[in-house]
Design an enzyme around this catalytic site. Structure first.
Site, PDB file in Angstrom:
ATOM      1  N   GLU A 111      54.719  37.963  46.459  1.00  0.00           N
ATOM      2  CA  GLU A 111      54.645  37.899  47.906  1.00  0.00           C
ATOM      3  C   GLU A 111      53.516  36.993  48.361  1.00  0.00           C
ATOM      4  O   GLU A 111      52.454  36.949  47.755  1.00  0.00           O
ATOM      5  CB  GLU A 111      54.416  39.298  48.470  1.00  0.00           C
ATOM      6  CG  GLU A 111      55.499  40.246  48.028  1.00  0.00           C
ATOM      7  CD  GLU A 111      55.726  41.372  48.986  1.00  0.00           C
ATOM      8  OE1 GLU A 111      54.744  41.803  49.614  1.00  0.00           O
ATOM      9  OE2 GLU A 111      56.868  41.816  49.091  1.00  0.00           O
ATOM     10  N   CYS A 150      47.763  34.241  52.544  1.00  0.00           N
ATOM     11  CA  CYS A 150      47.342  35.201  51.527  1.00  0.00           C
ATOM     12  C   CYS A 150      48.210  34.972  50.284  1.00  0.00           C
ATOM     13  O   CYS A 150      49.434  35.039  50.347  1.00  0.00           O
ATOM     14  CB  CYS A 150      47.490  36.615  52.070  1.00  0.00           C
ATOM     15  SG  CYS A 150      46.986  37.870  50.893  1.00  0.00           S
ATOM     16  N   CYS A 157      50.057  44.494  39.484  1.00  0.00           N
ATOM     17  CA  CYS A 157      48.615  44.550  39.214  1.00  0.00           C
ATOM     18  C   CYS A 157      48.319  45.734  38.305  1.00  0.00           C
ATOM     19  O   CYS A 157      48.960  46.767  38.386  1.00  0.00           O
ATOM     20  CB  CYS A 157      47.844  44.700  40.523  1.00  0.00           C
ATOM     21  SG  CYS A 157      46.054  44.599  40.295  1.00  0.00           S
ATOM     22  N   CYS A 161      44.166  50.584  42.015  1.00  0.00           N
ATOM     23  CA  CYS A 161      43.468  51.136  43.172  1.00  0.00           C
ATOM     24  C   CYS A 161      44.402  52.154  43.830  1.00  0.00           C
ATOM     25  O   CYS A 161      45.583  51.853  44.049  1.00  0.00           O
ATOM     26  CB  CYS A 161      43.097  50.031  44.149  1.00  0.00           C
ATOM     27  SG  CYS A 161      42.071  48.759  43.387  1.00  0.00           S
ATOM     28  N   CYS A 164      46.588  51.365  47.088  1.00  0.00           N
ATOM     29  CA  CYS A 164      47.289  50.076  47.143  1.00  0.00           C
ATOM     30  C   CYS A 164      48.719  50.188  46.621  1.00  0.00           C
ATOM     31  O   CYS A 164      48.959  50.706  45.539  1.00  0.00           O
ATOM     32  CB  CYS A 164      46.508  49.056  46.317  1.00  0.00           C
ATOM     33  SG  CYS A 164      47.375  47.495  46.112  1.00  0.00           S
ATOM     34  N   GLU A 209      45.023  40.872  40.514  1.00  0.00           N
ATOM     35  CA  GLU A 209      43.562  40.716  40.422  1.00  0.00           C
ATOM     36  C   GLU A 209      43.314  39.316  39.847  1.00  0.00           C
ATOM     37  O   GLU A 209      43.526  39.080  38.649  1.00  0.00           O
ATOM     38  CB  GLU A 209      42.998  41.822  39.523  1.00  0.00           C
ATOM     39  CG  GLU A 209      41.593  41.604  39.001  1.00  0.00           C
ATOM     40  CD  GLU A 209      40.543  41.308  40.065  1.00  0.00           C
ATOM     41  OE1 GLU A 209      40.271  42.178  40.888  1.00  0.00           O
ATOM     42  OE2 GLU A 209      39.998  40.178  40.057  1.00  0.00           O
ATOM     43  N   LEU A 264      34.987  46.281  47.939  1.00  0.00           N
ATOM     44  CA  LEU A 264      34.027  47.386  47.710  1.00  0.00           C
ATOM     45  C   LEU A 264      34.661  48.744  48.004  1.00  0.00           C
ATOM     46  O   LEU A 264      34.716  49.618  47.140  1.00  0.00           O
ATOM     47  CB  LEU A 264      32.783  47.147  48.579  1.00  0.00           C
ATOM     48  CG  LEU A 264      31.666  48.174  48.442  1.00  0.00           C
ATOM     49  CD1 LEU A 264      31.042  48.130  47.062  1.00  0.00           C
ATOM     50  CD2 LEU A 264      30.594  47.957  49.524  1.00  0.00           C
ATOM     51  N   ASN A 341      46.260  50.597  55.650  1.00  0.00           N
ATOM     52  CA  ASN A 341      47.656  50.486  56.073  1.00  0.00           C
ATOM     53  C   ASN A 341      48.514  51.444  55.267  1.00  0.00           C
ATOM     54  O   ASN A 341      48.469  51.398  54.042  1.00  0.00           O
ATOM     55  CB  ASN A 341      48.147  49.059  55.851  1.00  0.00           C
ATOM     56  CG  ASN A 341      47.394  48.076  56.726  1.00  0.00           C
ATOM     57  OD1 ASN A 341      47.441  48.164  57.945  1.00  0.00           O
ATOM     58  ND2 ASN A 341      46.662  47.168  56.103  1.00  0.00           N
ATOM     59  N   CYS A 384      47.259  44.277  54.398  1.00  0.00           N
ATOM     60  CA  CYS A 384      46.499  44.468  53.164  1.00  0.00           C
ATOM     61  C   CYS A 384      46.936  45.724  52.433  1.00  0.00           C
ATOM     62  O   CYS A 384      47.082  46.781  53.024  1.00  0.00           O
ATOM     63  CB  CYS A 384      45.019  44.608  53.489  1.00  0.00           C
ATOM     64  SG  CYS A 384      44.331  43.102  54.110  1.00  0.00           S
TER      65      CYS A 384
HETATM   66  S1  SF4 Z   1      43.894  46.390  45.736  1.00  0.00           S
HETATM   67 FE1  SF4 Z   1      44.094  44.452  44.592  1.00  0.00          FE
HETATM   68  S2  SF4 Z   1      43.118  44.900  42.618  1.00  0.00           S
HETATM   69 FE2  SF4 Z   1      43.527  46.903  43.566  1.00  0.00          FE
HETATM   70  S3  SF4 Z   1      45.558  47.490  42.742  1.00  0.00           S
HETATM   71 FE3  SF4 Z   1      45.903  46.430  44.700  1.00  0.00          FE
HETATM   72  S4  SF4 Z   1      46.310  44.295  44.120  1.00  0.00           S
HETATM   73 FE4  SF4 Z   1      45.307  45.287  42.354  1.00  0.00          FE
END
Ligand code: SF4
Length: 393
Positions: A111, A150, A157, A161, A164, A209, A264, A341, A384
């Site tokens: 994306e 972006c 990934c 996180c 995410c 990442e 962070l 989000n 995001c």
């Molecule tokens: S926030 Fe970035 S580093 Fe963390 S899981 Fe999502 S895509 Fe990967």
């Protein structure tokens, strides 16, 4: 970047099945010249190819008319093609943001997001003061376009996180340099971007990442700077805190080094390890030690990206901790606040708008430049942490 001339010479058969398709896009001028020499052509043909691929943005080998037709035919028979990723689907938000499903040669998709007029975080917050923006019209009197793109660096990934959506995919594969830079060039093409006239910011904050795909990521940056003609000072790469990657990045020459953002997202190691398990490997202090190795350009700041999760990271006392942390680094920093989000299957809650404002004021009151990123394209899952190749618009 491969300079392996055996890729071109010695291939005398066509490849109708497409098994040996070879993308030219992703090779820099030097590598292209090496391929041309290997094919018995003069090295300046490499420069012609680079012009066609990166400046003229030609997407089909046969349309590169600066190369003689027999050469184009020979290259095609040997499996070469432009091989730039293509936009397979477009989702358009009511706010003008566009999210693209971009398809690579192997049909894998990532994306890319286009945010007109910046995203309120990377642009318009003073972070680009070091560049003369000029007036709003170009030489031909045409209005300048301003946007932030972006860009993704991996398919999925591995960092996991907890807030995410991309993490849910796991890591499928790394993107190549051509696939990373190709997202930018393809989106430029769609919007008729004129490099040098239009003000484009790039943020490497899409899927993946970047510092876990370091070689390809930096090769893409070099292509975008050297061949496409973009400034690294208009690029920001965000990392979850991969210490060896940051240390390597700190050694990059300033003429090809983007700005750095640290994702962070928490005021201390305890909370950060809960929401970003990577913190157990590289805690905040280790990340900051690595960041201090960067030689910053004048006016350059390190960005702390901070996702506000209701009741988890958005308390006023957290803001005080973040301010203390920011000061302790001894670095010029700014903080970008992102109200989380929502996404399917993730248990967090969006922060209250008042909590976001209180947090911002608390940080600003501590003397930390703080910006709230406008949520962009929430309705199309473009904001995001929402990039998961969702196909609903
Ligand atoms: S926030 Fe970035 S580093 Fe963390 S899981 Fe999502 S895509 Fe990967």
């Amino acid at each position: 970047m491969s300079g392996d001339s055996s890729q071109l010479v010695g291939l005398d058969a066509g490849d109708p099945a497409g098994v040996n398709r070879r993308p030219l896009f992703g090779l820099d001028a030097e590598a292209l010249a090496a391929q041309m020499v290997a094919a018995g052509e003069p090295p300046w043909r490499g420069r012609q190819l680079a012009e066609a691929l990166y400046r003229q943005r030609i997407a089909e080998l046969d349309a590169i008319t600066t190369l003689p037709k027999p050469l184009r035919q020979r290259l095609a028979a040997e499996g070469w093609e432009v091989g730039r990723p293509q936009i397979a689907q477009v989702f358009r938000s009511v706010d003008g943001t566009e999210r693209y499903l971009v398809q690579c040669q192997d049909a894998e998709t990532v994306e890319t997001v286009w945010m007109p007029e910046g995203d309120g975080g990377e642009a318009g917050d003073g972070s680009g003061q070091e560049i003369d923006d000029g007036d709003e019209t170009g030489e031909a009197g045409k209005r300048r376009q301003r946007a932030t793109i972006c860009v993704s660096s991996q398919v999925g990934c591995a960092v996991n996180c907890q807030f995410c959506l991309t993490a849910k995919l796991g890591l499928q594969r790394n993107l190549t340099a051509g696939e990373i830079a190709g997202q930018v060039v393809t989106v430029f093409d769609r919007h008729g971007v004129e490099v040098g006239r239009d003000r484009m910011n790039l943020v490497f904050m899409g899927m993946g990442e970047p510092f876990l795909n370091y070689e390809n990521f930096m090769a893409a940056v070099r292509l975008l700077v050297t061949e496409v003609g973009l400034s690294p000072q208009r690029m920001t790469v965000s990392t979850s805190g991969i210490v060896p990657g940051i240390e390597r990045f700190a050694q990059e020459p300033p003429e090809v080094r983007p700005k750095l953002a640290i994702s962070l997202n928490a005021p201390n190691d305890q909370i950060r390890s809960e929401i970003m398990p990577i913190n157990r490997k590289w805690p905040i202090e280790a990340v900051m030690d690595a960041v201090r190795q960067l030689r910053l350009r004048s006016h350059e700041r390190i960005t702390f990206e901070y996702v506000l999760l209701d009741g988890v990271t958005d308390r006023p006392e957290h803001a005080v901790e973040v301010a203390r942390l920011a000061r302790k680094t001894g670095l010029p920093v700014k903080v970008n606040l992102i109200a989380w989000n929502p996404g399917p299957g993730i248990e967090y809650t969006m922060p209250q708008p008042e909590a976001v404002e209180t947090f911002r004021q608390a940080l600003a009151g501590e003397g930390i430049p703080t910006y709230v990123r406008r949520p962009r394209g929430r309705d199309i899952f473009a904001a995001c942490g929402q990039l998961k190749r969702t196909v609903e618009g």
